[in-house]
Write a protein that holds these residues in place. Structure first.
Motif, short mmCIF file in Angstrom:
data_model
loop_
_atom_site.label_atom_id
_atom_site.label_comp_id
_atom_site.label_asym_id
_atom_site.label_seq_id
_atom_site.Cartn_x
_atom_site.Cartn_y
_atom_site.Cartn_z
N THR A 124 0.85 -1.18 0.00
CA THR A 124 0.00 0.00 0.00
C THR A 124 0.89 1.23 0.00
N ALA A 137 -8.29 2.07 -9.99
CA ALA A 137 -8.18 0.61 -9.94
C ALA A 137 -8.11 0.05 -11.36
N VAL A 150 -2.60 -0.95 -10.69
CA VAL A 150 -3.23 -0.57 -9.43
C VAL A 150 -4.36 -1.55 -9.13
N SER A 152 -6.22 -1.45 -5.98
CA SER A 152 -7.26 -0.81 -5.18
C SER A 152 -6.89 0.64 -4.92
N VAL A 153 -7.91 1.45 -4.66
CA VAL A 153 -7.71 2.87 -4.39
C VAL A 153 -8.58 3.27 -3.20
N PHE A 163 -3.07 3.62 -2.49
CA PHE A 163 -3.40 2.64 -3.51
C PHE A 163 -2.61 1.35 -3.27
#
Length: 206
Positions: A124, A137, A150, A152-153, A163
């Motif tokens: 992260t 994402a 990426v 997840s955001v 992210f």
């Protein structure tokens, strides 16, 4: 132009403090393929070769690093012994294996968490608010010169963004990303396409 696909890891042998920094980087490349005046991305920073030498597999090249560059990039990278992800500039006809990368760092991020996830590592990274509109994402981002997807955001109350990425074992082995840890600073470059889309939307809204 670059692709974010690292071809070698280099090591800073020496730094000469002049008006700018003159940095000598050793690498397992063939000096015959390194042209004076050529561009090499060094952990995501596009630098110009001013000299080179050595032998195939045991080469070195020299670059000048301006105060502007050092002020806009991860601080720990400009020291003797630091390892850098290297990618020569894209040549006509080369495979575009990652995504289009310019070698211009947009901001410095920080590793907020690093946890094992299967055989990979779940990372992260915290990025400043200026980059939040460009990170999505399933989109692309360059971290220390490495093209990554990426996963997840998470937008933060202060406008910044966290992210998530997955670093597979191969990527950890052939780049410096396997050496990152909690609090490490990283050079970030957002996807060029995202930058243009954001600009188009801003003009339409205006």
């Amino acid at each position: 132009m670059f692709t974010g696909i690292v071809t070698a890891i280099g090591t800073i042998d020496s730094i000469e403090k002049r008006g700018d920094l003159r940095v000598r980087i050793s690498c397992p490349l063939d000096p015959a393929t390194i042209d004076i005046g050529a561009s090499i991305a060094c952990s995501g920073v596009c630098l110009t070769v001013v000299d080179r030498g050595g032998t195939k597999g045991d080469a070195h090249f020299i670059v000048d690093v301006s105060a502007e560059t050092t002020s806009c990039t991860a601080k720990d990278m400009w020291r003797e012994g630091a390892q850098l992800n290297l990618e020569p500039s894209l040549r006509l006809g080369d495979e575009l294996g990652g995504h289009i990368v310019t070698g211009h760092v947009d901001a410095v991020g920080r590793v907020e968490d690093w946890q094992p996830e299967g055989d990979s590592e779940r990372v992260t990274i915290a990025a400043p608010a200026s980059l939040a509109p460009f990170i999505a994402a399933k989109g692309s981002i360059t971290v220390n010169g490495v093209s990554l997807t990426v996963n997840s955001v998470q937008d933060r109350d202060d406008g910044s963004v966290h992210f998530g990425l997955n670093i597979i074992p191969h990527t950890a082995d052939v780049t410096t990303l396997g050496e990152l840890g909690q609090g490490s600073e990283v050079n970030l470059e957002v996807d060029t396409i995202a930058r243009y889309l954001h600009r188009m939307q801003a003009l339409r809204a205006g």
